[in-house]
Design an enzyme around this catalytic site. Structure first.
Site: not given
Length: 267
Positions: A97, A158, A185-186, A207
């Site tokens: 990644k 995040g 993400a996000g 995550n």
């Protein structure tokens, strides 16, 4: 229903990260609750040499998931390539990644460095999973360079802001119908993941939304169900939005109770 990611067949469309959890035990339980088959790990942030690293890796190994190493924290092509090669040696995988960041404030990828590193790593035999913005031209260049997978962000890492630019993401999906597209993400809440899947994206990687939840294990299962629901909605065929209302019950002719009354009176 199974789907293909790179060279493997998977059942789950939920890819999950391994950072920020309160403990390795909660991490492993959350990943199990997510039913994820692919877990991302960062060499720069987690390694056996760091305190607690051995316990972390033991939990990862017991999950029996496909490991997707990443180059998180890299700000140059050289660092990203070096990290990718270390990951290949450590994990015996050609998956990477690829993150090459260009801004410390919003952790936005550097498109020029990302493309350069992608070309070099593909020439070295890597299966590159590039972390990108929702820029169509960049995604097209990555595909032309040899990427079978592109991972556009929903919003900065995040932030939990969800899909900031649905138009751009829908355009990516429409213009790259044969490319595996994974939102990365996000995302902050399960409905964000469902929305992405309803658009036709192939999967979701996240995550922070799970790791920083009050109950990461429960949140993992919530995202799991949302991703399944969103994909089912896409496959079922989402109705077209309209500017005007349309009655769901026909209003033509005589209401059935009037018809029954007329028939009764005729007798």
């Amino acid at each position: 229903m199974s789907w293909q990611l790179a060279d493997v067949m998977l059942k789950s469309r939920f890819l999950i990260g391994s950072s920020l959890y309160p403990s390795p035990y909660i991490m492993s339980q959350a990943i199990k609750a997510a039913a994820s088959e692919v877990v991302t790990v960062s060499l720069r942030r987690q390694s056996p040499e760091h305190k607690g690293g051995n316990e972390f890796w033991q939990h990862i190994e017991r999950l029996n998931c496909h490991v997707l190493p990443n180059t998180a924290g890299c700000y140059s092509v050289k660092d990203a390539i070096n990290t990718a090669n270390m990951a290949r040696e450590l994990f015996a995988t050609n998956w990477i990644k690829l993150e090459v960041l260009g801004d410390e404030y919003n952790l936005q990828p550097d498109p020029f460095a990302l493309l350069e590193a992608t070309k070099e790593l593909i020439s070295q035999g890597f299966q590159v999973f590039p972390y990108a913005t929702d820029d169509l031209v960049l995604a097209e260049r990555l595909v032309t360079a040899g990427c079978k997978i592109v991972m556009p962000w929903g919003s900065p890492i995040g932030t939990g802001r969800g899909l900031m630019n649905p138009y751009a993401l829908k355009t990516l999906r429409a213009r790259l119908p044969d490319t595996i597209l994974i939102i990365d993400a996000g995302l902050g809440v399960p409905s964000h993941a469902a929305q992405a899947m309803e658009m036709g994206f192939d999967g979701v990687l996240l995550n922070t939304a799970v790791a920083e939840a009050r109950d990461p294990i429960l949140m993992a299962s919530a995202f799991r169900d949302a991703i399944v629901a969103g994909r089912s909605g896409f496959e079922a065929g989402v109705m077209q939005q309209r500017d005007l209302a349309k009655p769901s019950t026909p209003v033509l002719g005589t209401p059935f109770w009037h018809q029954a009354l007329s028939t009764h009176e005729g007798r």
